[in-house]
Design a protein around this motif. Structure first.
Motif, PDB file in Angstrom:
ATOM      1  N   UNK A 230      26.633  16.666  55.239  1.00 29.67           N
ATOM      2  CA  UNK A 230      27.011  16.163  56.549  1.00 29.67           C
ATOM      3  C   UNK A 230      27.929  17.092  57.306  1.00 29.67           C
ATOM      4  N   UNK A 231      28.870  16.492  58.038  1.00 27.63           N
ATOM      5  CA  UNK A 231      29.693  17.211  58.997  1.00 27.63           C
ATOM      6  C   UNK A 231      30.888  17.900  58.336  1.00 27.63           C
TER       7      UNK A 231
ATOM      8  N   UNK B 143      37.955  25.412  70.811  1.00 32.70           N
ATOM      9  CA  UNK B 143      37.207  26.421  71.563  1.00 32.70           C
ATOM     10  C   UNK B 143      36.904  27.658  70.727  1.00 32.70           C
ATOM     11  N   UNK B 144      37.476  27.747  69.556  1.00 35.88           N
ATOM     12  CA  UNK B 144      37.266  28.901  68.682  1.00 35.88           C
ATOM     13  C   UNK B 144      35.808  28.930  68.236  1.00 35.88           C
TER      14      UNK B 144
ATOM     15  N   UNK C   6      35.250  21.162  62.820  1.00 32.95           N
ATOM     16  CA  UNK C   6      35.714  20.348  63.936  1.00 32.95           C
ATOM     17  C   UNK C   6      34.968  20.625  65.225  1.00 32.95           C
ATOM     18  N   UNK C   7      34.730  21.907  65.534  1.00 34.14           N
ATOM     19  CA  UNK C   7      34.008  22.250  66.757  1.00 34.14           C
ATOM     20  C   UNK C   7      32.567  21.756  66.678  1.00 34.14           C
ATOM     21  N   UNK C   8      31.941  21.934  65.526  1.00 34.24           N
ATOM     22  CA  UNK C   8      30.550  21.538  65.375  1.00 34.24           C
ATOM     23  C   UNK C   8      30.375  20.028  65.532  1.00 34.24           C
TER      24      UNK C   8
ATOM     25  N   UNK D 197      29.237  29.804  69.721  1.00 33.71           N
ATOM     26  CA  UNK D 197      29.273  29.704  71.183  1.00 33.71           C
ATOM     27  C   UNK D 197      28.295  28.614  71.624  1.00 33.71           C
ATOM     28  N   UNK D 198      28.488  28.113  72.821  1.00 35.78           N
ATOM     29  CA  UNK D 198      27.676  26.989  73.307  1.00 35.78           C
ATOM     30  C   UNK D 198      26.193  27.325  73.298  1.00 35.78           C
TER      31      UNK D 198
END
Length: 492
Positions: free
Chosen positions: A90-91, A347-348, A356-358, A133-134
């Motif tokens: 999972x995450x 934002x990293x 966390x970003x994902x 990146x996005x």
């Protein structure tokens, strides 16, 4: 500025009784995933770490790019003709601890199963793209993850010449994936054990704190009342410079409130952080994880014990004592509620983070799941509404990730998977009554071919961990029922 009489009384009380808190010494302790299990893992020669050549985009036939996905395998209990069990990552980073411990291992021993665990794309060491990146995160979705699993099962069947039945297991978000995998790829997955899986996507998940409130109240009505009083007192202290300084001191804030009080985003983060001191403990209350940190050993009993302890001081001081307990347990010297610091970290775009970003990206593009302060009577205040979380999506990923976008993607997710109206067979849904995530899951049996098991008094993913002498009888019975369902599926 006229100072309310109640405020002056509160400040006077704090000054007179401060010694009761600050001279009591260190307090001793007892946010969506299911961590590893409780018992120590052996260095098993049967557990292997391997890599699988995975497609980057399963839905664009013109895109032939591939990447290496990590997985684990354990053949210690396997006998020819036995089933294949698949633990869904999972995450967060996948852990080999699951390969030798946990309820699914007990089931593997009984049914002579071969065990696989597949790490979720973009988490742990499974890196499909150069960075986060996005533009590269476009390949991060539950749809792609499910297709990864289907592709893996198909290829492994061919490579190892397997013809046995596959049973999928998952807890929390992977619990949802387990049910969806069975629904979307029934020719590959014969059954699924979905533990604590939220099946309904929802932007404003205000019911989360409803369940937290109920869990605290089930321990003691006075505990819940004191928690609300404490937050009301904190709110009162924010109305005056003297109160702000008292909050800085009592909650060991990294940044003085007086410097950030005028910006709602920082204050919302402050209130959200205080609420999560309770939410995290409730969600994982008394589970059987392996290698628990000090924070993981803190229980609802501990929190309510503090909130009911009048020798510490008034409710506000007891709330500060809980905050201190959590800071010590997580080795933090101060409470960082600075919104800009949080956004900067998210934002990293490097792979240095822990997911966390994902996961934030997935909430902003698929699920919502925002645990807001919308639920009345606002035990934890009303300062972190849904707009606070939507703003994070925009600040981290760009302005197009706004409220309208979130409404659209959440609608799409529920349309695609069915939400709580999912139609699927050979799935068992398991939830605990004090796990806030059960509010988005199936807790009552609507179809005998997809039954629900609702366990009173247990928390997030409790059924997945190894049994323990302290487990309540209803949890032990749930594990037996799950085993019976697996046995039934394998006989079909």
């Amino acid at each position: 500025m006229k100072v309310p009489v109640l405020f002056l009384f509160l400040l006077m009380f704090l000054q007179v009784n401060a010694w009761k808190f600050f001279h009591k010494g260190r307090l001793n302790g007892g946010n969506i995933g299911c961590p590893g299990s409780k018992h120590p893992i052996l260095n098993s020669p049967f557990v292997k770490t391997k890599w699988f050549t995975q497609r980057l985009d399963h839905f664009d036939t013109r895109n032939n790019k591939t990447w290496q996905q990590r997985y684990f395998v354990n053949n210690e209990y396997y006998q020819n003709g036995g089933p294949i069990f698949l633990m869904i990552g999972g995450e967060g980073e996948a852990s080999d601890k699951w390969m030798t411990a946990g309820a699914w291992v007990d089931y593997a021993k009984k049914f002579k199963a071969l065990l696989f665990q597949v790490e979720h794309r973009y988490y742990g060491q499974s890196h499909p793209t150069e960075d986060l990146c996005v533009k590269n995160l476009v390949y991060l979705s539950s749809e792609q993850a499910l297709a990864d699993l289907a592709y893996f099962v198909s290829k492994i069947n061919n490579e190892l010449q397997l013809t046995a039945k596959w049973i999928a297991f998952g807890g929390s978000y992977p619990g949802s994936l387990a049910a969806w995998l069975r629904m979307k790829y029934p020719h590959l997955i014969h059954g699924a054990v979905s533990s604590s899986g939220p099946l309904l996507a929802e932007v404003d998940f205000f019911d989360y704190f409803r369940v937290v409130d109920e869990a605290l109240e089930s321990n003691s009505e006075k505990c819940l009342a004191n928690v609300k009083t404490a937050h009301d007192q904190v709110n009162l202290l924010t109305k005056h410079p003297l109160g702000l300084r008292k909050l800085d001191e009592s909650f060991k804030l990294c940044d003085p409130l007086e410097t950030l009080i005028k910006e709602p985003k920082h204050i919302a983060n402050f209130w959200d952080t205080l609420a999560n001191n309770f939410a995290g403990v409730v969600q994982y209350n008394k589970d059987n994880r392996i290698g628990k940190t000090a924070a993981g050993n803190i229980t609802i009993d501990d929190l309510c014990g503090i909130m009911l302890n009048e020798t510490i001081g008034i409710p506000f001081q007891r709330l500060a004592a809980i905050n201190k307990l959590l800071l010590n347990a997580t080795n933090q010297t101060c409470l960082d509620y600075n919104y800009d610091n949080m956004i900067k970290a998210l934002r990293n775009t490097s792979w240095a983070g822990e997911g966390g970003r994902q996961w934030t990206y997935q909430t902003c593009t698929e699920f919502g799941f925002y645990q807001t302060s919308t639920y009345s009577p606002h035990v934890f205040g009303d300062k972190f509404p849904v707009d606070f979380y939507i703003q994070q999506c925009e600040d981290i990923f760009g302005s197009r990730f706004n409220a309208s976008f979130l409404d659209d993607v959440v609608y799409r997710t529920n349309m695609m998977y069915g939400g709580l109206d999912i139609e699927v067979t050979n799935v068992v849904y398991i939830h605990g009554s004090i796990d806030p995530w059960h509010a988005l899951g199936i807790t009552e049996t609507k179809d005998q071919d997809a039954p629900a098991i609702y366990i009173e008094g247990t928390a997030h993913c409790a059924n997945m961990y190894p049994s323990d002498d302290s487990d309540p009888p209803q949890l032990n019975q749930a594990r037996v029922e799950i085993e019976n369902h697996i046995d039934k599926w394998l006989r079909l």
